[in-house]
Design a protein around this motif. Structure first.
Motif, PDB file in Angstrom:
ATOM      1  N   ALA A 123       0.821  -1.163  -0.085  1.00  0.00           N
ATOM      2  CA  ALA A 123      -0.099  -0.152  -0.113  1.00  0.00           C
ATOM      3  C   ALA A 123       0.997   1.156  -0.093  1.00  0.00           C
ATOM      4  O   ALA A 123       0.696   2.315  -0.872  1.00  0.00           O
ATOM      5  N   ALA A 124       1.896   1.326   0.610  1.00  0.00           N
ATOM      6  CA  ALA A 124       2.946   2.482   0.772  1.00  0.00           C
ATOM      7  C   ALA A 124       3.609   2.728  -0.490  1.00  0.00           C
ATOM      8  O   ALA A 124       3.667   3.860  -1.045  1.00  0.00           O
ATOM      9  N   TYR A 125       3.986   1.443  -1.094  1.00  0.00           N
ATOM     10  CA  TYR A 125       4.724   1.488  -2.411  1.00  0.00           C
ATOM     11  C   TYR A 125       3.704   2.229  -3.525  1.00  0.00           C
ATOM     12  O   TYR A 125       3.984   2.994  -4.318  1.00  0.00           O
ATOM     13  N   GLY A 134       1.869   9.964  -5.627  1.00  0.00           N
ATOM     14  CA  GLY A 134       2.848  10.783  -4.960  1.00  0.00           C
ATOM     15  C   GLY A 134       2.835  11.133  -3.392  1.00  0.00           C
ATOM     16  O   GLY A 134       3.428  12.116  -3.101  1.00  0.00           O
ATOM     17  N   ALA A 135       2.354  10.202  -2.981  1.00  0.00           N
ATOM     18  CA  ALA A 135       2.222  10.248  -1.415  1.00  0.00           C
ATOM     19  C   ALA A 135       3.679  10.080  -0.782  1.00  0.00           C
ATOM     20  O   ALA A 135       4.504   9.408  -1.269  1.00  0.00           O
ATOM     21  N   GLU A 136       3.898  10.453   0.502  1.00  0.00           N
ATOM     22  CA  GLU A 136       4.814  10.249   1.441  1.00  0.00           C
ATOM     23  C   GLU A 136       4.630   9.435   2.414  1.00  0.00           C
ATOM     24  O   GLU A 136       4.275  10.100   3.750  1.00  0.00           O
ATOM     25  N   PRO A 137       4.396   8.306   2.404  1.00  0.00           N
ATOM     26  CA  PRO A 137       3.699   7.337   3.555  1.00  0.00           C
ATOM     27  C   PRO A 137       4.733   7.143   4.898  1.00  0.00           C
ATOM     28  O   PRO A 137       5.867   7.471   4.617  1.00  0.00           O
ATOM     29  N   ALA A 138       4.050   7.021   5.782  1.00  0.00           N
ATOM     30  CA  ALA A 138       4.812   6.948   7.091  1.00  0.00           C
ATOM     31  C   ALA A 138       4.198   5.779   7.914  1.00  0.00           C
ATOM     32  O   ALA A 138       3.124   5.533   7.593  1.00  0.00           O
TER      33      ALA A 138
END
Length: 96
Positions: free
Chosen positions: A39-41, A48-52
């Motif tokens: 999901a993060a990838y 263009g998200a920056e997941p944490a």
């Protein structure tokens, strides 16, 4: 992600399992650290998200190991992406 330590090795963190969770949406397969990684990838590459990640658990519960698995999956996906990109750039382009 809630981490816990089963106090034994489980055969659920290998390359075969990574490939199973690749290109899957959360909920399509049973819950797994690789589902979160996918999901993060996907969010990074396509939205263009920056997941944490927030990984919680008691001392000795496996937070560090869970983090290693998240990064291992992301590296696996990056290798796949690089291989796809490399093979595409090595394809000869011909003009009529």
């Amino acid at each position: 992600l809630i981490a816990f330590n089963p106090h034994k090795l489980l055969p659920i963190y290998d390359t075969e399992m990574m490939e199973l969770y690749q290109d899957k949406v959360i909920g399509e397969l049973p819950p797994h650290v690789f589902a979160l990684s996918e999901a993060a990838y996907t969010a990074m590459m396509y939205d263009g998200a920056e997941p944490a990640f927030i990984i919680s658990g008691e001392s000795g519960s496996g937070k560090t190991e869970s983090t290693k698995l998240l990064v291992q999956f992301l590296a696996h996906r990056a290798d796949d992406c690089a291989a796809d990109s490399s093979s595409a750039s090595n394809t000869p382009v011909t003009t009529p």
